[in-house]
Design an enzyme around this catalytic site. Structure first.
Site, PDB file in Angstrom:
ATOM      1  N   PRO A 189      -7.205 -12.871  10.946  1.00  0.00           N
ATOM      2  CA  PRO A 189      -7.144 -11.415  11.152  1.00  0.00           C
ATOM      3  C   PRO A 189      -8.256 -10.621  10.470  1.00  0.00           C
ATOM      4  O   PRO A 189      -8.343  -9.420  10.660  1.00  0.00           O
ATOM      5  CB  PRO A 189      -5.776 -11.054  10.549  1.00  0.00           C
ATOM      6  N   GLY A 190      -9.117 -11.274   9.654  1.00  0.00           N
ATOM      7  CA  GLY A 190     -10.281 -10.549   9.154  1.00  0.00           C
ATOM      8  C   GLY A 190     -10.444 -10.511   7.636  1.00  0.00           C
ATOM      9  O   GLY A 190     -11.288  -9.772   7.122  1.00  0.00           O
ATOM     10  N   ALA A 191      -9.657 -11.328   6.923  1.00  0.00           N
ATOM     11  CA  ALA A 191      -9.722 -11.272   5.456  1.00  0.00           C
ATOM     12  C   ALA A 191     -11.068 -11.771   4.912  1.00  0.00           C
ATOM     13  O   ALA A 191     -11.643 -11.162   4.001  1.00  0.00           O
ATOM     14  CB  ALA A 191      -8.576 -12.072   4.843  1.00  0.00           C
ATOM     15  N   LYS A 203     -14.396 -25.052   6.765  1.00  0.00           N
ATOM     16  CA  LYS A 203     -13.116 -25.679   6.482  1.00  0.00           C
ATOM     17  C   LYS A 203     -12.957 -26.925   7.327  1.00  0.00           C
ATOM     18  O   LYS A 203     -13.347 -26.940   8.498  1.00  0.00           O
ATOM     19  CB  LYS A 203     -11.992 -24.691   6.836  1.00  0.00           C
ATOM     20  N   ASP A 211     -15.254 -17.626  21.973  1.00  0.00           N
ATOM     21  CA  ASP A 211     -15.192 -18.995  21.467  1.00  0.00           C
ATOM     22  C   ASP A 211     -16.498 -19.299  20.726  1.00  0.00           C
ATOM     23  O   ASP A 211     -17.583 -19.133  21.291  1.00  0.00           O
ATOM     24  CB  ASP A 211     -15.012 -19.951  22.656  1.00  0.00           C
ATOM     25  N   VAL A 212     -16.377 -19.745  19.490  1.00  0.00           N
ATOM     26  CA  VAL A 212     -17.569 -20.016  18.671  1.00  0.00           C
ATOM     27  C   VAL A 212     -18.458 -21.082  19.304  1.00  0.00           C
ATOM     28  O   VAL A 212     -19.673 -21.081  19.110  1.00  0.00           O
ATOM     29  CB  VAL A 212     -17.138 -20.434  17.237  1.00  0.00           C
ATOM     30  N   ASP A 214     -13.635 -14.595  16.967  1.00  0.00           N
ATOM     31  CA  ASP A 214     -12.364 -15.331  17.088  1.00  0.00           C
ATOM     32  C   ASP A 214     -11.896 -15.342  18.536  1.00  0.00           C
ATOM     33  O   ASP A 214     -12.239 -14.465  19.319  1.00  0.00           O
ATOM     34  CB  ASP A 214     -11.276 -14.714  16.211  1.00  0.00           C
TER      35      ASP A 214
END
Ligand code: SAM
Length: 196
Positions: free
Chosen positions: A33-35, A147, A82-83, A65
């Site tokens: 969500p943007g953190a 990640k 899509d990345v 996203d």
């Protein structure tokens, strides 16, 4: 106030390694969500609100996203993108100053199926696609944080990263649950591959 607790993982990483400097350009992959983008906006001063020093340079934050990312001051969001898609890469080249990012962040994760091996493989494949993205947009000397879920293919990803980054290390932030397979690779000093 952060949109999500994941912010503390990036804060921890950045407090230690100082990857995000005022004036720099950052691409945040899997941003909803943007953190992480909130952290990046503060650190690169893209909302022009840095406390104290009005002379600090203003950076750029672009978040991507598949999901919708609610608007954030200082960030440009590519929701429903899509990345791994070339259309996204083209838009990034247009949005980034000189078409270059200093840092690529990825907290991307596929929807977990619950089958560890399968989820692990999916995420590693997504991380590998970031190496292609880096070739298009990452500034020489730039960094990548991504990640992954630990498993048999982690070494393959590490090896690929090591072929284009001078320094690659594994991180397990304290803010990441101890019992999870979640890890981050921090890859620094990007050198564009030489095509033969
Ligand atoms: N770092 C975010 C934050 O701090 O708010 C949380 C990211 S969340 C753990 C992972 C995100 O990756 C999800 O929102 C998911 O939609 C996104 N994602 C997964 N695959 C993607 C892809 N191919 N392209 C873009 N986003 C993707």
């Amino acid at each position: 106030n952060f949109r999500c607790r994941s912010a503390f993982k990036l804060l921890e990483i950045d407090n230690k390694f100082r990857l995000l400097q005022p004036g720099w350009s950052v691409v945040d992959c899997g941003a909803a969500p943007g953190a992480w983008s909130q952290v990046a906006v503060q650190r690169v001063n893209s909302a022009r609100t840095a406390e104290g020093d009005a002379a600090l340079p203003h950076g750029t934050v672009v978040g991507i996203d598949l999901l919708n990312i609610p608007p954030l001051d200082g960030a440009h969001f590519l929701s429903s993108h899509d990345v791994t898609d070339h259309v996204t890469h083209t838009k990034l080249l247009e949005l980034l100053p000189n078409g270059r990012a200093h840092v690529i962040l990825s907290d991307m994760a596929p929807n977990a199926s619950g089958f560890h091996e399968m989820d692990h493989e999916k995420l590693i494949t997504m991380c590998l696609s970031l190496i292609d993205l880096a070739e298009k947009i990452l500034q020489p000397g730039g960094s990548l944080v991504c990640k992954y879920w630990d498993g048999i293919l982690a070494h393959k990803l590490q090896k690929k990263l090591s072929s284009v980054f001078s320094s690659v290390q594994t991180l397990k932030p304290n803010a990441s649950r101890k019992d999870s397979a979640e890890r981050y690779f921090l890859a620094r000093m990007y050198r564009k591959p030489v095509k033969g």
